[in-house]
Design an enzyme around this catalytic site. Structure first.
Site, PDB file in Angstrom:
ATOM      1  N   ASP A   9     -16.294  -6.379  49.206  1.00 29.63           N
ATOM      2  CA  ASP A   9     -17.035  -5.377  48.427  1.00 29.63           C
ATOM      3  C   ASP A   9     -18.289  -5.137  49.297  1.00 29.63           C
ATOM      4  O   ASP A   9     -18.744  -5.863  50.066  1.00 29.63           O
ATOM      5  CB  ASP A   9     -17.763  -5.861  47.144  1.00 29.63           C
ATOM      6  N   GLY A  10     -18.539  -3.948  49.226  1.00 28.38           N
ATOM      7  CA  GLY A  10     -19.857  -3.429  49.839  1.00 28.38           C
ATOM      8  C   GLY A  10     -21.116  -3.036  48.773  1.00 28.38           C
ATOM      9  O   GLY A  10     -20.765  -2.489  47.858  1.00 28.38           O
ATOM     10  N   GLU A  47     -18.696  -1.282  52.721  1.00 33.20           N
ATOM     11  CA  GLU A  47     -17.341  -1.451  52.389  1.00 33.20           C
ATOM     12  C   GLU A  47     -16.413  -1.667  53.619  1.00 33.20           C
ATOM     13  O   GLU A  47     -15.356  -2.524  53.579  1.00 33.20           O
ATOM     14  CB  GLU A  47     -16.658  -0.171  51.700  1.00 33.20           C
ATOM     15  N   ASP A  69     -12.729  -2.605  45.592  1.00 29.94           N
ATOM     16  CA  ASP A  69     -12.836  -1.510  44.749  1.00 29.94           C
ATOM     17  C   ASP A  69     -13.315  -0.359  45.029  1.00 29.94           C
ATOM     18  O   ASP A  69     -13.580   0.677  44.428  1.00 29.94           O
ATOM     19  CB  ASP A  69     -13.786  -2.106  43.674  1.00 29.94           C
ATOM     20  N   HIS A 124     -16.804  -3.969  39.189  1.00 32.39           N
ATOM     21  CA  HIS A 124     -17.871  -4.731  37.982  1.00 32.39           C
ATOM     22  C   HIS A 124     -16.911  -4.526  36.838  1.00 32.39           C
ATOM     23  O   HIS A 124     -17.593  -4.075  35.675  1.00 32.39           O
ATOM     24  CB  HIS A 124     -19.066  -3.576  38.045  1.00 32.39           C
ATOM     25  N   ASP A 134     -19.437  -8.680  45.023  1.00 34.53           N
ATOM     26  CA  ASP A 134     -20.619  -7.947  44.703  1.00 34.53           C
ATOM     27  C   ASP A 134     -21.823  -8.508  44.831  1.00 34.53           C
ATOM     28  O   ASP A 134     -22.939  -8.175  45.174  1.00 34.53           O
ATOM     29  CB  ASP A 134     -20.464  -7.175  43.242  1.00 34.53           C
TER      30      ASP A 134
END
Length: 145
Positions: A9-10, A47, A69, A124, A134
């Site tokens: 994740d970024g 990302e 995501d 999320h 995250d």
């Protein structure tokens, strides 16, 4: 070949702004967390950096189950957009320059080295590994505020 599961994740506070990325690598009972960040970057660069760094951490060619995501990352790889941008000299189909060609170049080479299966996950939501990535990314971005 070994099969490794990777979640990435970024995050970015402002876009551009301070950013971070997080990754979790899993192989059998082994799990490794990686993270990093930059003081002035974009969400998409973070990302991509998360995916690249996770793949670079593998010491030999692997089958990789990659979970992200980021529609930017997943769609550009899965739908062949990134390879098309490269073939056109980093120009998109709308004739505009593709962003982040430096990172895409590296990621495409890593995808040629490893056998990467792509999986989009809702961000999320209820995926504990995505949520942990995250947390790692946000924590890294806060180091640059």
């Amino acid at each position: 070949m070994k099969t490794v599961t990777i979640y990435t994740d970024g995050a970015c506070s402002g876009n551009p702004g301070p950013g971070g990325w997080g990754a979790i690598l899993q192989y059998g009972p082994h799990k490794k967390e990686l993270s990093g960040g930059e003081g002035h970057t974009t969400n998409n660069r973070m990302e991509l950096t998360g995916v690249i760094t996770a793949l670079q951490a593998l010491k030999e060619p692997c089958v990789v189950e990659l979970y992200s995501d980021s529609k930017y990352v997943i769609d550009a790889l899965q739908k062949g957009w990134a390879r098309g941008w490269k073939a056109r000299g980093w120009i998109k189909s709308d004739k505009k320059p593709a962003l982040n060609p430096d990172l895409w170049e590296t990621l495409l080479a890593l995808c040629d080295y490893h056998t990467v299966h792509l999986h989009w996950v809702k961000g999320h939501a209820d995926n504990p590994y995505n949520n942990r990535c995250d947390e790692l990314a946000v924590a890294e971005s806060k180091k640059f505020r």
